[in-house]
Each structure stands twice: as structure tokens, then as C-alpha cells.
Motif scaffolding. Sequence first.
Motif, PDB file in Angstrom:
ATOM      1  N   PRO A   4       0.840  -1.186   0.000  1.00 10.72           N
ATOM      2  CA  PRO A   4       0.000   0.000   0.000  1.00 10.72           C
ATOM      3  C   PRO A   4       0.878   1.241   0.000  1.00 10.72           C
ATOM      4  O   PRO A   4       1.839   1.337   0.748  1.00 10.72           O
ATOM      5  CB  PRO A   4      -0.825  -0.111   1.278  1.00 10.72           C
ATOM      6  CG  PRO A   4      -0.220  -1.214   2.064  1.00 10.72           C
ATOM      7  CD  PRO A   4       0.680  -1.995   1.167  1.00 10.72           C
ATOM      8  N   GLY A   5       0.573   2.173  -0.855  1.00 15.50           N
ATOM      9  CA  GLY A   5       1.366   3.393  -0.920  1.00 15.50           C
ATOM     10  C   GLY A   5       2.445   3.360  -1.974  1.00 15.50           C
ATOM     11  O   GLY A   5       3.074   4.373  -2.237  1.00 15.50           O
ATOM     12  N   SER A   6       2.697   2.197  -2.593  1.00 20.53           N
ATOM     13  CA  SER A   6       3.767   2.137  -3.590  1.00 20.53           C
ATOM     14  C   SER A   6       3.380   2.905  -4.854  1.00 20.53           C
ATOM     15  O   SER A   6       4.232   3.502  -5.497  1.00 20.53           O
ATOM     16  CB  SER A   6       4.111   0.694  -3.935  1.00 20.53           C
ATOM     17  OG  SER A   6       3.038   0.065  -4.582  1.00 20.53           O
ATOM     18  N   ARG A   7       2.096   2.922  -5.164  1.00 19.34           N
ATOM     19  CA  ARG A   7       1.647   3.669  -6.341  1.00 19.34           C
ATOM     20  C   ARG A   7       1.830   5.172  -6.122  1.00 19.34           C
ATOM     21  O   ARG A   7       2.304   5.874  -7.007  1.00 19.34           O
ATOM     22  CB  ARG A   7       0.187   3.360  -6.635  1.00 19.34           C
ATOM     23  CG  ARG A   7      -0.367   4.196  -7.781  1.00 19.34           C
ATOM     24  CD  ARG A   7      -1.781   3.838  -8.067  1.00 19.34           C
ATOM     25  NE  ARG A   7      -1.764   2.848  -9.130  1.00 19.34           N
ATOM     26  CZ  ARG A   7      -2.803   2.221  -9.581  1.00 19.34           C
ATOM     27  NH1 ARG A   7      -3.972   2.437  -9.050  1.00 19.34           N
ATOM     28  NH2 ARG A   7      -2.695   1.362 -10.565  1.00 19.34           N
ATOM     29  N   SER A   8       1.482   5.673  -4.938  1.00 17.83           N
ATOM     30  CA  SER A   8       1.649   7.113  -4.674  1.00 17.83           C
ATOM     31  C   SER A   8       3.137   7.465  -4.583  1.00 17.83           C
ATOM     32  O   SER A   8       3.532   8.559  -4.995  1.00 17.83           O
ATOM     33  CB  SER A   8       0.916   7.527  -3.401  1.00 17.83           C
ATOM     34  OG  SER A   8       1.444   6.872  -2.276  1.00 17.83           O
ATOM     35  N   ARG A   9       3.945   6.547  -4.080  1.00 13.20           N
ATOM     36  CA  ARG A   9       5.386   6.787  -4.025  1.00 13.20           C
ATOM     37  C   ARG A   9       5.960   6.890  -5.434  1.00 13.20           C
ATOM     38  O   ARG A   9       6.761   7.779  -5.726  1.00 13.20           O
ATOM     39  CB  ARG A   9       6.077   5.669  -3.252  1.00 13.20           C
ATOM     40  CG  ARG A   9       7.557   5.913  -3.020  1.00 13.20           C
ATOM     41  CD  ARG A   9       8.224   4.812  -2.215  1.00 13.20           C
ATOM     42  NE  ARG A   9       7.435   4.401  -1.078  1.00 13.20           N
ATOM     43  CZ  ARG A   9       7.090   3.143  -0.814  1.00 13.20           C
ATOM     44  NH1 ARG A   9       7.466   2.173  -1.606  1.00 13.20           N
ATOM     45  NH2 ARG A   9       6.375   2.852   0.248  1.00 13.20           N
ATOM     46  N   ILE A  13       7.693  10.246  -7.226  1.00  7.92           N
ATOM     47  CA  ILE A  13       9.023  10.233  -7.837  1.00  7.92           C
ATOM     48  C   ILE A  13       8.949  10.725  -9.274  1.00  7.92           C
ATOM     49  O   ILE A  13       9.778  11.530  -9.716  1.00  7.92           O
ATOM     50  CB  ILE A  13       9.641   8.820  -7.750  1.00  7.92           C
ATOM     51  CG1 ILE A  13       9.969   8.489  -6.296  1.00  7.92           C
ATOM     52  CG2 ILE A  13      10.883   8.711  -8.621  1.00  7.92           C
ATOM     53  CD1 ILE A  13      10.358   7.051  -6.060  1.00  7.92           C
ATOM     54  N   ILE A  14       7.933  10.283 -10.011  1.00  5.49           N
ATOM     55  CA  ILE A  14       7.764  10.739 -11.396  1.00  5.49           C
ATOM     56  C   ILE A  14       7.505  12.237 -11.434  1.00  5.49           C
ATOM     57  O   ILE A  14       8.042  12.955 -12.286  1.00  5.49           O
ATOM     58  CB  ILE A  14       6.642   9.946 -12.087  1.00  5.49           C
ATOM     59  CG1 ILE A  14       7.090   8.498 -12.290  1.00  5.49           C
ATOM     60  CG2 ILE A  14       6.233  10.584 -13.404  1.00  5.49           C
ATOM     61  CD1 ILE A  14       5.996   7.576 -12.763  1.00  5.49           C
ATOM     62  N   LEU A  15       6.695  12.733 -10.507  1.00  9.00           N
ATOM     63  CA  LEU A  15       6.418  14.168 -10.449  1.00  9.00           C
ATOM     64  C   LEU A  15       7.684  14.965 -10.134  1.00  9.00           C
ATOM     65  O   LEU A  15       7.935  16.006 -10.749  1.00  9.00           O
ATOM     66  CB  LEU A  15       5.343  14.457  -9.399  1.00  9.00           C
ATOM     67  CG  LEU A  15       4.967  15.917  -9.206  1.00  9.00           C
ATOM     68  CD1 LEU A  15       4.362  16.492 -10.474  1.00  9.00           C
ATOM     69  CD2 LEU A  15       4.000  16.054  -8.046  1.00  9.00           C
ATOM     70  N   ALA A  16       8.492  14.474  -9.217  1.00  7.15           N
ATOM     71  CA  ALA A  16       9.739  15.166  -8.871  1.00  7.15           C
ATOM     72  C   ALA A  16      10.694  15.197 -10.064  1.00  7.15           C
ATOM     73  O   ALA A  16      11.319  16.232 -10.341  1.00  7.15           O
ATOM     74  CB  ALA A  16      10.399  14.494  -7.676  1.00  7.15           C
ATOM     75  N   LEU A  17      10.803  14.082 -10.775  1.00  8.39           N
ATOM     76  CA  LEU A  17      11.670  14.055 -11.959  1.00  8.39           C
ATOM     77  C   LEU A  17      11.145  14.979 -13.052  1.00  8.39           C
ATOM     78  O   LEU A  17      11.916  15.670 -13.727  1.00  8.39           O
ATOM     79  CB  LEU A  17      11.814  12.625 -12.485  1.00  8.39           C
ATOM     80  CG  LEU A  17      12.600  11.678 -11.589  1.00  8.39           C
ATOM     81  CD1 LEU A  17      12.565  10.262 -12.159  1.00  8.39           C
ATOM     82  CD2 LEU A  17      14.011  12.153 -11.408  1.00  8.39           C
ATOM     83  N   LEU A  59      -0.505  18.981  -8.258  1.00  7.74           N
ATOM     84  CA  LEU A  59      -0.416  17.551  -8.580  1.00  7.74           C
ATOM     85  C   LEU A  59      -0.012  16.721  -7.368  1.00  7.74           C
ATOM     86  O   LEU A  59      -0.535  15.618  -7.162  1.00  7.74           O
ATOM     87  CB  LEU A  59       0.558  17.333  -9.735  1.00  7.74           C
ATOM     88  CG  LEU A  59       0.065  17.808 -11.099  1.00  7.74           C
ATOM     89  CD1 LEU A  59       1.197  17.727 -12.127  1.00  7.74           C
ATOM     90  CD2 LEU A  59      -1.122  16.983 -11.556  1.00  7.74           C
ATOM     91  N   GLN A  60       0.895  17.237  -6.543  1.00 13.15           N
ATOM     92  CA  GLN A  60       1.277  16.504  -5.335  1.00 13.15           C
ATOM     93  C   GLN A  60       0.104  16.415  -4.366  1.00 13.15           C
ATOM     94  O   GLN A  60      -0.100  15.383  -3.728  1.00 13.15           O
ATOM     95  CB  GLN A  60       2.486  17.161  -4.661  1.00 13.15           C
ATOM     96  CG  GLN A  60       2.990  16.404  -3.456  1.00 13.15           C
ATOM     97  CD  GLN A  60       3.457  14.994  -3.783  1.00 13.15           C
ATOM     98  OE1 GLN A  60       4.084  14.756  -4.800  1.00 13.15           O
ATOM     99  NE2 GLN A  60       3.163  14.055  -2.909  1.00 13.15           N
ATOM    100  N   ALA A  61      -0.681  17.481  -4.260  1.00 10.08           N
ATOM    101  CA  ALA A  61      -1.872  17.442  -3.410  1.00 10.08           C
ATOM    102  C   ALA A  61      -2.866  16.406  -3.919  1.00 10.08           C
ATOM    103  O   ALA A  61      -3.485  15.684  -3.123  1.00 10.08           O
ATOM    104  CB  ALA A  61      -2.520  18.820  -3.352  1.00 10.08           C
ATOM    105  N   SER A  66      -5.475  11.173  -3.356  1.00  9.58           N
ATOM    106  CA  SER A  66      -5.879   9.873  -3.893  1.00  9.58           C
ATOM    107  C   SER A  66      -5.307   8.733  -3.051  1.00  9.58           C
ATOM    108  O   SER A  66      -5.926   7.682  -2.942  1.00  9.58           O
ATOM    109  CB  SER A  66      -5.446   9.729  -5.345  1.00  9.58           C
ATOM    110  OG  SER A  66      -4.040   9.625  -5.439  1.00  9.58           O
ATOM    111  N   ALA A  67      -4.146   8.939  -2.462  1.00 12.22           N
ATOM    112  CA  ALA A  67      -3.574   7.890  -1.606  1.00 12.22           C
ATOM    113  C   ALA A  67      -4.383   7.758  -0.318  1.00 12.22           C
ATOM    114  O   ALA A  67      -4.563   6.654   0.197  1.00 12.22           O
ATOM    115  CB  ALA A  67      -2.122   8.214  -1.272  1.00 12.22           C
ATOM    116  N   ASP A  68      -4.899   8.883   0.193  1.00 16.47           N
ATOM    117  CA  ASP A  68      -5.721   8.826   1.401  1.00 16.47           C
ATOM    118  C   ASP A  68      -7.085   8.198   1.128  1.00 16.47           C
ATOM    119  O   ASP A  68      -7.674   7.574   1.997  1.00 16.47           O
ATOM    120  CB  ASP A  68      -5.916  10.229   1.981  1.00 16.47           C
ATOM    121  CG  ASP A  68      -4.638  10.768   2.605  1.00 16.47           C
ATOM    122  OD1 ASP A  68      -3.730   9.964   2.900  1.00 16.47           O
ATOM    123  OD2 ASP A  68      -4.552  11.992   2.805  1.00 16.47           O
ATOM    124  N   ALA A  69      -7.594   8.372  -0.093  1.00 20.54           N
ATOM    125  CA  ALA A  69      -8.912   7.849  -0.435  1.00 20.54           C
ATOM    126  C   ALA A  69      -8.867   6.380  -0.844  1.00 20.54           C
ATOM    127  O   ALA A  69      -9.909   5.734  -0.925  1.00 20.54           O
ATOM    128  CB  ALA A  69      -9.515   8.667  -1.573  1.00 20.54           C
TER     129      ALA A  69
END
Length: 82
Positions: A4-9, A13-17, A59-61, A66-69
Motif C-alpha cells: 500500500p502506498g507504492s503507487r503514490s510513491r 518520484i515521477i512528479l519530482a523528476l 499535482l502533489q496534493a 488519492s492515496a488517502d482515499a
Amino acid sequence: MNEPGSRSRTRTIILALGALIALNEPLLGLFTAPPAPASFGLPPLYLYVFAVWAAVILLQAAIVASADAAPRPPEIEPPEER
């Protein structure tokens, strides 16, 4: 199965790059090469940087929301001692 959380992680990372690429010198140079007219009283470079910055924050928000939902697996309670 994915953690759980690997998709948001991964999305973070993609957003940061993507932000690093968008705020790197070759793209910033596009807005400084010829003197372009100012929009809203600001040079195009400033507008680009603030637009990218605002987009990254929004986008980060959305990623965090989405990770919380997302449904979480039920927690396993330890057995009670007798």
C-alpha cells in the motif's frame, strides 16, 4: 501484491523528476532567449517558473488525496491472551 502506498510513491518520484526536467536550464532558456513581451507585468520566465511550481504543488496534493482515499487492507489484530 503491491505494497500500500507504492503507487503514490511512484507517482511522487515521477512528479519530482518531471519538475526537475521542467525547471532545468534548456527549458528555462526558451523563455529568456529573445526578449518577449511581459504578460501581466511579469517576464515570461517568471510566469513559467511560477506556473510549473503551482502545477507541481497541485499535482502533489492530488497524489496525496488519492492515496488517502484508496482502500486500505484490514488491519490484523493480535490475538487476545487468556
